[in-house]
Design an enzyme around this catalytic site. Structure first.
Site, mmCIF file in Angstrom:
data_model
loop_
_atom_site.group_PDB
_atom_site.id
_atom_site.type_symbol
_atom_site.label_atom_id
_atom_site.label_comp_id
_atom_site.label_asym_id
_atom_site.label_seq_id
_atom_site.Cartn_x
_atom_site.Cartn_y
_atom_site.Cartn_z
ATOM 1 C CG ASP A 94 -2.233 0.695 0.911
ATOM 2 O OD1 ASP A 94 -2.129 1.277 -0.045
ATOM 3 O OD2 ASP A 94 -2.656 1.261 2.209
ATOM 4 C CG ASN A 138 -16.704 -3.781 -0.516
ATOM 5 O OD1 ASN A 138 -15.679 -4.372 -0.768
ATOM 6 N ND2 ASN A 138 -17.295 -4.325 1.137
ATOM 7 C CG LEU A 155 -4.569 -6.557 -0.257
ATOM 8 C CD1 LEU A 155 -5.264 -6.057 -1.215
ATOM 9 C CD2 LEU A 155 -4.439 -7.961 -0.527
ATOM 10 C CB CYS A 208 -24.664 -10.422 -2.252
ATOM 11 S SG CYS A 208 -24.644 -9.453 -0.319
ATOM 12 C CB CYS A 247 -16.474 3.799 7.376
ATOM 13 S SG CYS A 247 -17.613 3.673 7.251
#
Length: 317
Positions: free
Chosen positions: A133, A154, A168, A190, A241
């Site tokens: 990251d 998402n 990751l 979903c 969040c």
């Protein structure tokens, strides 16, 4: 044949597991497929990256610009889930699970460095470069290609074993290693994450608009005040969040407690008081968040985020 071609994917994976990685997958660096680059560019063209200009780095769309010699990419994942649960009272602030314990960059980088050091020790010609990251790499795209998991509606990467509670990392190398099969997508019909997002940040399946995302605004937005559309829907979130992850069936059914002690919460991170964070001083911030990913959220930002969830009568001047 190169004199290090005898190094197999299996040997690399075994070493990665020995170093504590929970998942590891390998994929070839394919310079021909530009599908994901075009998808990223389209997302940027829509302005969905807000002011995160680093997302527009050309290297993110063409990994060969990072390391022209790269032939394979080793993807790894660390499970960070712990069984702790947040307090429900409105007086409590909410911090995303990823930031409860020690800064994941430090944990991941230590393991990635150990794996790359081992790889390079096998032959002087072996080259590596690692990220967690921290570089211009579409980590979720490559993780799906390497069979780690799939990119969900998402925008998170879901694994069968741990849900989306994973960090990751990746290693670029000039080694030619056998590739794993890309992961298939298993969100099905979903739409719980879309329905649960209070700001409508998931504009359609697999598309997230950072301009509407609570996580973006509480972590990246440096403005003095949050937009009204965000502050009115914070629900106590001050750092990230987890709403779209908390409602995900894969997370509810398959989350497993991590074996990495560093990811256990620091005192006060599971149920901090909003009123305390609304008045936190730089000194208190330093003491409260040592070696924490929360250090990206500066004291003035943390105060801003907490104050946005409080009634004005609760604030000290």
């Amino acid at each position: 044949m190169d004199n290090y071609s005898v190094i197999s994917s299996g040997v690399v994976k075994e070493k990665a597991k020995q170093l504590g990685f929970h998942k590891v997958g390998i994929t070839a660096v394919d310079k021909k497929d530009h599908t994901d680059a075009h998808r990223l560019q389209g997302w940027i063209n829509q302005g969905y990256h807000a002011d995160m200009e680093w997302m527009n780095n050309p290297k993110r769309q063409d990994i060969s610009l990072i390391m022209p010699e790269a032939r394979s990419l080793i993807c790894v994942a660390l499970n960070y889930y712990t069984p702790h649960q947040r307090s429900e009272g409105q007086e409590y602030a909410k911090i995303s699970r990823y930031a409860w314990g020690r800064d994941y960059h430090k944990v991941m980088h230590k393991k990635l460095k150990a794996l790359t050091t081992w790889l390079e020790s096998l032959n002087l010609d072996i080259q590596t470069r690692y990220y967690a990251d921290t570089g211009p790499v579409q980590d979720k795209v490559w993780a799906q290609r390497a069979g780690i998991g799939w990119i969900a509606k998402n925008g998170n990467l879901i694994t069968r074993e741990y849900g989306s509670w994973v960090f990751l990392g990746e290693i670029l190398t000039n080694l030619e290693l056998d590739s794993d099969r890309p992961h298939t997508e298993h969100c099905g019909t979903c739409t719980r994450c879309l329905q649960a997002c209070p700001t409508g940040a998931i504009t359609q399946p697999f598309v997230v608009d950072a301009n509407r995302c609570i996580a973006y605004h509480t972590i990246e937005n440096r403005a003095e005040k949050l937009p009204e559309t965000i502050s009115a829907n914070l629900q106590g979130w001050v750092a990230g969040c987890d709403i779209c992850q908390d409602v995900c069936p894969w997370n509810q059914r398959f989350s497993q407690t991590t074996d990495i002690e560093d990811f256990n919460p620091y005192p006060g991170n599971v149920a901090p008081l909003l009123v305390e964070l609304a008045n936190i001083s730089p000194q208190e911030w330093e003491q409260r968040f040592p070696a924490s990913a929360l250090r990206r959220i500066k004291p003035e930002m943390l105060r801003r985020n907490a104050r946005a969830s409080l009634d004005p009568s609760q604030l000290k001047e």
